[in-house]
Write a protein that holds these residues in place. Structure first.
Motif, PDB file in Angstrom:
ATOM      1  N   TRP A 186      10.271  60.506 -35.068  1.00 29.73           N
ATOM      2  CA  TRP A 186      10.280  59.222 -34.340  1.00 29.73           C
ATOM      3  C   TRP A 186       9.252  58.265 -34.947  1.00 29.73           C
ATOM      4  O   TRP A 186       9.561  57.105 -35.226  1.00 29.73           O
ATOM      5  N   TYR A 187       8.075  58.763 -35.149  1.00 31.89           N
ATOM      6  CA  TYR A 187       6.963  57.951 -35.659  1.00 31.89           C
ATOM      7  C   TYR A 187       7.322  57.299 -36.990  1.00 31.89           C
ATOM      8  O   TYR A 187       7.098  56.101 -37.197  1.00 31.89           O
ATOM      9  N   GLU A 231      10.479  57.017 -38.342  1.00 34.83           N
ATOM     10  CA  GLU A 231      11.694  56.194 -38.215  1.00 34.83           C
ATOM     11  C   GLU A 231      11.397  54.834 -37.607  1.00 34.83           C
ATOM     12  O   GLU A 231      12.041  53.829 -37.940  1.00 34.83           O
ATOM     13  N   GLN A 232      10.444  54.803 -36.714  1.00 29.08           N
ATOM     14  CA  GLN A 232      10.127  53.542 -36.040  1.00 29.08           C
ATOM     15  C   GLN A 232       9.152  52.676 -36.829  1.00 29.08           C
ATOM     16  O   GLN A 232       8.748  51.614 -36.362  1.00 29.08           O
ATOM     17  N   GLY A 233       8.727  53.175 -37.982  1.00 30.58           N
ATOM     18  CA  GLY A 233       7.912  52.331 -38.852  1.00 30.58           C
ATOM     19  C   GLY A 233       6.414  52.585 -38.806  1.00 30.58           C
ATOM     20  O   GLY A 233       5.640  51.798 -39.352  1.00 30.58           O
ATOM     21  N   ALA A 264       3.845  49.217 -36.577  1.00 27.70           N
ATOM     22  CA  ALA A 264       5.082  48.725 -35.982  1.00 27.70           C
ATOM     23  C   ALA A 264       5.152  49.103 -34.502  1.00 27.70           C
ATOM     24  O   ALA A 264       5.522  48.283 -33.653  1.00 27.70           O
ATOM     25  N   LEU A 265       4.791  50.336 -34.198  1.00 25.82           N
ATOM     26  CA  LEU A 265       4.839  50.794 -32.816  1.00 25.82           C
ATOM     27  C   LEU A 265       3.846  50.038 -31.934  1.00 25.82           C
ATOM     28  O   LEU A 265       4.095  49.815 -30.747  1.00 25.82           O
ATOM     29  N   ARG A 299       4.963  47.105 -29.720  1.00 29.73           N
ATOM     30  CA  ARG A 299       5.831  47.277 -28.559  1.00 29.73           C
ATOM     31  C   ARG A 299       5.056  47.297 -27.259  1.00 29.73           C
ATOM     32  O   ARG A 299       3.906  47.694 -27.221  1.00 29.73           O
ATOM     33  N   ARG A 351       8.087  50.316 -22.927  1.00 31.90           N
ATOM     34  CA  ARG A 351       9.048  50.739 -23.944  1.00 31.90           C
ATOM     35  C   ARG A 351       8.522  51.951 -24.719  1.00 31.90           C
ATOM     36  O   ARG A 351       9.242  52.928 -24.932  1.00 31.90           O
ATOM     37  N   LEU A 352       7.276  51.882 -25.131  1.00 29.41           N
ATOM     38  CA  LEU A 352       6.671  53.019 -25.820  1.00 29.41           C
ATOM     39  C   LEU A 352       6.763  54.281 -24.974  1.00 29.41           C
ATOM     40  O   LEU A 352       7.101  55.365 -25.454  1.00 29.41           O
ATOM     41  N   GLU A 392      10.257  55.737 -24.761  1.00 25.87           N
ATOM     42  CA  GLU A 392      10.648  56.356 -26.036  1.00 25.87           C
ATOM     43  C   GLU A 392       9.944  57.687 -26.246  1.00 25.87           C
ATOM     44  O   GLU A 392      10.543  58.645 -26.732  1.00 25.87           O
TER      45      GLU A 392
END
Length: 216
Positions: A92-93, A95-97, A101-102, A105, A109-110, A113
């Motif tokens: 996840w970490y 893939e989400q950038g 990037a995280l 958010r 939302r965080l 997820e």
DNA sequence: ACCCAGGGTCATA
DNA sequence: TATGACCATGGG
């Protein structure tokens, strides 16, 4: 006793804690998974193994064979389970950038997820939100529930969410809730660690399951 | 030898 | 929704 009074007493007893014991946000996330129902001293050994293998890196962990990852995690217990959980978190970490990037958010939302990941439950998610992403989320762990129950502040059978919302509401005043929540949870853990020896018959105070007394 | 640890998932009723 | 089994090591 008010909940803020509990905080003041803990702070007076144990002093500032400067948590979380981890050098980077990613390392904090790793520690949050590895410490699930496990003593931190064991987690340190596993993290040292990862560091020595240059695997304190999400992309590198994903590339590692599960059996090898599990072997490195041996000291922290539940190593097969945790190898899988760590892998899903890292996937996840990446893939989400990554962290930057995280960080853009919003907290809800965080949180959703994180909770959708295999092996990340409410406490681990909140550890990560508070200590890696520095969001104002109060972490409820077994010690917190036990302490507040023994002090008569809660019934004890509330759901995680009800408890978290209730505590956050009762602490809501003040300008730096992040720092307060950070320190409060750390102090509760410090309280559990530094007091009560020998077990199970401590004389002073203890947050162990079978301890007969709790005095803050 | 026993108790404990900074949980979470899954199967069952 | 609520219990219980399961995961596993290391320290007191």
């Amino acid at each position: 006793m008010q909940i803020t009074a509990v905080y003041r007493k803990l702070y007076r007893q144990h002093g500032p804690q400067h948590w979380w014991p981890g050098e980077t946000p990613f390392e904090v996330m790793v520690g949050a998974v590895l410490t699930q129902n496990t003593a931190w001293s064991n987690v340190e050994k596993a993290i040292a193994n990862l560091r020595a293998a240059r695997l304190l890196d999400a992309a590198a962990i994903i590339r590692t064979r599960p059996a090898r990852l599990a072997k490195l995690l041996t000291p922290s217990g539940y190593f097969n389970v945790k190898a899988r959980r760590l892998r899903s978190l890292c996937a996840w970490y990446v893939e989400q950038g990554g962290f930057d990037a995280l960080s853009q958010r919003d907290t809800s939302r965080l949180r959703s997820e994180l909770l959708a990941l295999h092996g990340i439950g409410p406490e681990t998610a909140d550890d990560i939100l508070l200590y890696a992403f520095e969001r104002p989320v109060f972490v409820i762990d077994a010690y917190t529930r036990r302490l507040f129950k023994r002090l008569g502040l809660i019934a004890g059978d509330e759901t995680y969410e009800a408890l978290r919302a209730g505590v956050e509401r009762r602490l809501a005043r003040g300008d730096d809730r992040i720092a307060l929540f950070n320190e409060f949870h750390a102090l509760i853990v410090a309280h559990a660690k530094n007091i009560c020896r020998p077990r199970p018959r401590c004389e002073v105070c203890c947050l162990a399951r079978t301890c007969p007394a709790t005095v803050v």
